[in-house]
Design a protein around this motif. Structure first.
Motif, short mmCIF file in Angstrom:
data_model
loop_
_atom_site.label_atom_id
_atom_site.label_comp_id
_atom_site.label_asym_id
_atom_site.label_seq_id
_atom_site.Cartn_x
_atom_site.Cartn_y
_atom_site.Cartn_z
N UNK A 45 3.06 11.23 -1.45
CA UNK A 45 2.69 11.59 -2.81
C UNK A 45 3.56 10.93 -3.87
N UNK A 46 4.76 10.51 -3.53
CA UNK A 46 5.66 9.89 -4.51
C UNK A 46 5.43 8.39 -4.66
N UNK A 50 0.03 4.52 -3.46
CA UNK A 50 -0.79 5.29 -2.53
C UNK A 50 -1.98 5.93 -3.22
N UNK A 51 -3.09 6.04 -2.48
CA UNK A 51 -4.25 6.75 -3.01
C UNK A 51 -3.94 8.23 -3.25
N UNK A 52 -2.92 8.74 -2.58
CA UNK A 52 -2.57 10.15 -2.71
C UNK A 52 -1.37 10.36 -3.63
N UNK A 53 -1.08 9.37 -4.47
CA UNK A 53 0.05 9.52 -5.40
C UNK A 53 -0.11 10.77 -6.25
N UNK A 63 -8.56 12.52 4.45
CA UNK A 63 -8.05 12.11 5.76
C UNK A 63 -6.55 11.91 5.76
N UNK A 64 -5.99 11.49 4.61
CA UNK A 64 -4.56 11.24 4.53
C UNK A 64 -3.74 12.51 4.69
N UNK A 182 7.07 0.56 -7.54
CA UNK A 182 6.74 0.62 -6.11
C UNK A 182 6.03 -0.64 -5.63
N UNK A 183 5.56 -1.46 -6.56
CA UNK A 183 4.90 -2.71 -6.17
C UNK A 183 5.86 -3.67 -5.48
N UNK A 184 7.15 -3.52 -5.76
CA UNK A 184 8.15 -4.43 -5.20
C UNK A 184 8.81 -3.90 -3.93
#
Length: 210
Positions: A45-46, A50-53, A63-64, A182-184
């Motif tokens: 979640x952090x 992520x799709x679940x951010x 599903x995650x 988070x991209x890096x």
């Protein structure tokens, strides 16, 4: 079968340890076996990638939130499916994107090429990229929530090579500029020099697993 403890790990710990493991897809034409050669970890979640951010829980991301070992399959650009291995505990949305696989035998490669409907000019054309490998293995959303830890289902994982014996490198994940800092994060992992890897990065760094 794969050691069950791997599914309990956080995604960024599981992702490099899935390298070298065998992905098996059962089809009407027989089982196809592949070696996993590239992965990306999406760390809960952090993780802004992520799709679940932020704990986002929707029909797409449900599903995650399963216990580790489930498949998370989603569609991008309205046409390409992506296959993920859910890891960590139930309600902790961690997932590892499978980015590239290598067929284990010539028969596996031939069947994958037939499913792709192409004559691959180079190995990465066949299954170097999440959309390519899903087409080559006939993976779509019907496999969402399937279990990798149940042998004999439509898809499962088997023990392959010991990851610690592989030449693994890590680099930033691909195509997630929206993830800000988070991209890096160097959460893409692949086997150095493998011809099926989708992208080899000049800034990749060695990763030693114990």
């Amino acid at each position: 079968m794969l050691q069950p403890g791997l599914y309990a790990l956080a995604a960024v710990e599981a992702a490099p340890r899935l390298l070298g493991q065998h992905l098996v897809r059962r089809t009407e034409d027989g089982d196809i076996r592949c070696r996993i050669v590239e992965t990306e970890g999406y760390g809960g979640a952090e993780d802004k990638g992520s799709h679940a951010y932020g704990g986002r829980r929707t029909a797409r991301t449900e599903a995650m939130f399963s216990a580790g070992g489930a498949a998370y399959v989603y569609l991008i650009y309205g046409m390409y499916h992506c296959l993920n291995v859910v890891t960590a505990a139930e309600d902790e949305p961690h997932a590892v994107l499978i980015r590239a696989v290598e067929p284990l035998t010539a028969r596996d490669a031939e069947l994958m090429a037939a499913y792709r409907g192409i004559a691959a000019r180079k190995p990465s054309d066949l299954s170097g990229g999440p959309g390519k490998l899903c087409r080559a293995l006939r993976i779509d959303k019907s496999l969402n929530m399937a279990r990798f830890d149940l042998h004999g289902g439509p898809i499962w994982l088997e023990q392959g090579e010991a990851p610690a014996s592989l030449d693994i490198v890590q680099a930033p994940r691909i195509n997630i500029p929206y993830a800000e800092e988070y991209a890096l994060k160097p959460w893409r992992f692949y086997i150095r020099g493998n011809p099926y890897v989708s992208v080899s990065s000049t800034d990749a760094q060695p990763l030693i697993l114990t």
